[in-house]
Design a protein around this motif. Structure first.
Motif, PDB file in Angstrom:
ATOM      1  N   SER A 281      60.315  28.453  21.572  1.00  0.00           N
ATOM      2  CA  SER A 281      61.893  28.553  21.458  1.00  0.00           C
ATOM      3  C   SER A 281      62.273  29.934  20.820  1.00  0.00           C
ATOM      4  O   SER A 281      61.718  30.386  19.862  1.00  0.00           O
ATOM      5  CB  SER A 281      62.064  27.382  20.430  1.00  0.00           C
ATOM      6  OG  SER A 281      63.794  27.326  19.960  1.00  0.00           O
ATOM      7  N   ASP A 283      65.413  29.531  19.704  1.00  0.00           N
ATOM      8  CA  ASP A 283      66.592  29.108  18.905  1.00  0.00           C
ATOM      9  C   ASP A 283      66.660  29.694  17.621  1.00  0.00           C
ATOM     10  O   ASP A 283      65.670  29.562  16.773  1.00  0.00           O
ATOM     11  CB  ASP A 283      66.707  27.625  18.774  1.00  0.00           C
ATOM     12  CG  ASP A 283      66.895  26.935  20.367  1.00  0.00           C
ATOM     13  OD1 ASP A 283      67.243  27.552  21.146  1.00  0.00           O
ATOM     14  OD2 ASP A 283      66.093  25.822  20.396  1.00  0.00           O
ATOM     15  N   PRO A 317      65.328  20.332  19.624  1.00  0.00           N
ATOM     16  CA  PRO A 317      65.564  20.486  20.893  1.00  0.00           C
ATOM     17  C   PRO A 317      64.137  20.439  21.748  1.00  0.00           C
ATOM     18  O   PRO A 317      64.054  20.198  22.978  1.00  0.00           O
ATOM     19  CB  PRO A 317      66.335  21.898  21.256  1.00  0.00           C
ATOM     20  CG  PRO A 317      66.685  22.180  19.918  1.00  0.00           C
ATOM     21  CD  PRO A 317      65.908  21.645  18.824  1.00  0.00           C
ATOM     22  N   LYS A 320      63.408  17.067  22.667  1.00  0.00           N
ATOM     23  CA  LYS A 320      64.248  16.699  23.839  1.00  0.00           C
ATOM     24  C   LYS A 320      63.885  17.300  25.151  1.00  0.00           C
ATOM     25  O   LYS A 320      63.843  16.464  26.317  1.00  0.00           O
ATOM     26  CB  LYS A 320      65.813  17.045  23.518  1.00  0.00           C
ATOM     27  CG  LYS A 320      66.575  16.614  24.498  1.00  0.00           C
ATOM     28  CD  LYS A 320      68.129  17.347  24.471  1.00  0.00           C
ATOM     29  CE  LYS A 320      68.992  16.940  25.530  1.00  0.00           C
ATOM     30  NZ  LYS A 320      70.455  17.391  25.144  1.00  0.00           N
ATOM     31  N   ARG A 321      63.432  18.474  25.188  1.00  0.00           N
ATOM     32  CA  ARG A 321      62.841  19.219  26.377  1.00  0.00           C
ATOM     33  C   ARG A 321      61.693  18.546  26.915  1.00  0.00           C
ATOM     34  O   ARG A 321      61.371  18.506  27.923  1.00  0.00           O
ATOM     35  CB  ARG A 321      62.779  20.728  26.089  1.00  0.00           C
ATOM     36  CG  ARG A 321      62.451  21.594  27.427  1.00  0.00           C
ATOM     37  CD  ARG A 321      62.345  22.915  26.764  1.00  0.00           C
ATOM     38  NE  ARG A 321      61.834  23.560  28.109  1.00  0.00           N
ATOM     39  CZ  ARG A 321      61.612  25.012  28.131  1.00  0.00           C
ATOM     40  NH1 ARG A 321      61.406  25.723  26.735  1.00  0.00           N
ATOM     41  NH2 ARG A 321      61.171  25.580  29.396  1.00  0.00           N
TER      42      ARG A 321
END
Length: 361
Positions: A281, A283, A317, A320-321
């Protein structure tokens, strides 16, 4: 790999209940994997195959040497849900499930699977398997490897009676199993995408044997070639989906649901799909940055860091992914069933897709 999904008690830590040999197959083992057989005739047919498989499995590992027989039956008698023979039986429903080669085909698949368990326990230095002492801890690594080799040989011997195509498919499946294990052991190379590498490993180590199992069911049940190909595609995809649910449950579930302490893979430094997504990630929020920092330290043996990482992953996230990825595999598996005729057998296979989607929501 898929057996921790199939057996909620867990392959390495759960008890088999009886601590000994299996009895007759029962519908309770279907519910454990989310399989729903709504038609009593299909259910009776599948149970009949599984009961006969159980008898033939015990006979197939017998040897003139009592020790070889004991060691080869060690994991066989410890339990397991016989997921691969179950898929052989389900695949055969699209032809003639009473065909004389259906049961031997299921025995080949289960012996191949059992052989991998003996080898896996050596590589993992496992102490317990299916609630009993692992073969390597009971008899030494060398003997566990040799027993695994013996089971592979017995599977090949039985496959020879099924014809050249069965031998070829079993050998190619075995090659994929080994290829996947090598790839997992070596790890991704510098130019490999870690997620792609990981998914390929699961397809080789788990999906391939499940695909061949349900393919064998269709083949030796005499199903139409287009049905056989559809079943094989479904098997590989649903096999990957099942394995990936383990990754999610290790992070998101309570131990009563997953059969093991949450975050076990995280503590041991085993890369799973949510962790790989988190590492990759970009993010920039504080939680994602902190999570990457913790994961970069390796196995999380420190209780405080482990608890912090587990909490961050559950809200990330990345999780969730990972859920979206698992659902995509489940839906892909469902789509691969399109060439099959509507009916209770197809609906049973679709129920596994529903189970995965519900389990990861």
């Amino acid at each position: 790999m898929v057996d921790s999904v199939v057996n909620p008690a867990g392959e390495r830590s759960g008890a088999s209940g009886s601590g000994g040999r299996r009895g007759r197959a029962s519908t309770s083992q279907f519910g454990a994997i989310g399989l729903h057989l709504a038609d009593p005739r299909v259910e009776a047919s599948v149970l009949a195959v599984l009961d006969t498989v159980e008898v033939e499995l015990r006979a197939s590992v017998s040897s003139a040497d009592p020790f070889v027989t004991e060691a080869a039956r060690h994991l066989l008698e410890a339990g397991g849900k016989r997921f691969r023979p179950l898929l052989v039986a389900l695949g055969a429903q699209f032809g003639d499930p009473t065909g004389p080669q259906v049961v031997p085909a299921a025995v080949v698949m289960e012996l191949t699977h059992l052989a991998t368990l003996y080898h896996d326990d050596v590589m993992d230095e496992a102490v317990v398997r299916r609630g009993a002492a692992s073969a390597n801890s009971r008899w030494t690594n060398s003997l566990a490897i040799l027993v695994g080799d013996y089971l592979f040989a017995r599977a090949a011997d039985i496959a020879a009676d099924l014809g050249p195509e069965a031998v070829r498919l079993q050998a190619r499946t075995f090659a994929r199993l080994v290829h996947g294990q090598i790839a997992e052991t070596v790890g991704p190379r510098a130019d490999d995408d870690p997620v792609t590498h990981y998914l390929n490993v699961i397809a080789d180590k788990t999906g391939s044997l499940i695909a061949t199992s349900i393919r064998f069911g269709g083949m030796f049940g005499g199903a139409a070639p287009e049905y056989v190909e559809a079943l094989a595609g479904y098997g590989e995809t649903i096999g990957v989906a099942f394995q990936l649910t383990d990754d999610l449950l290790d992070i998101a579930s309570e131990s009563v649901q997953s059969g093991k302490t949450p975050g076990t893979d995280l503590r041991e430094g085993v890369p799973t799909l949510p962790v790989l997504y988190a590492r990759a990630s970009d993010d920039s929020d504080a939680a994602s940055v902190r999570l990457r920092e913790i994961l970069a330290t390796g196995p999380l043996t420190d209780d405080a860091l482990h608890a912090e990482a587990l909490g961050l992953l559950r809200e990330s996230p990345a999780l969730k992914r990972a859920r979206e990825t698992v659902r995509s595999y489940a839906e892909d598996a469902r789509a691969r069933l399109a060439p099959l005729p509507e009916g209770p057998s197809r609906h049973a296979l679709e129920s596994l897709c529903d189970y995965i989607a519900d389990r990861t929501s």
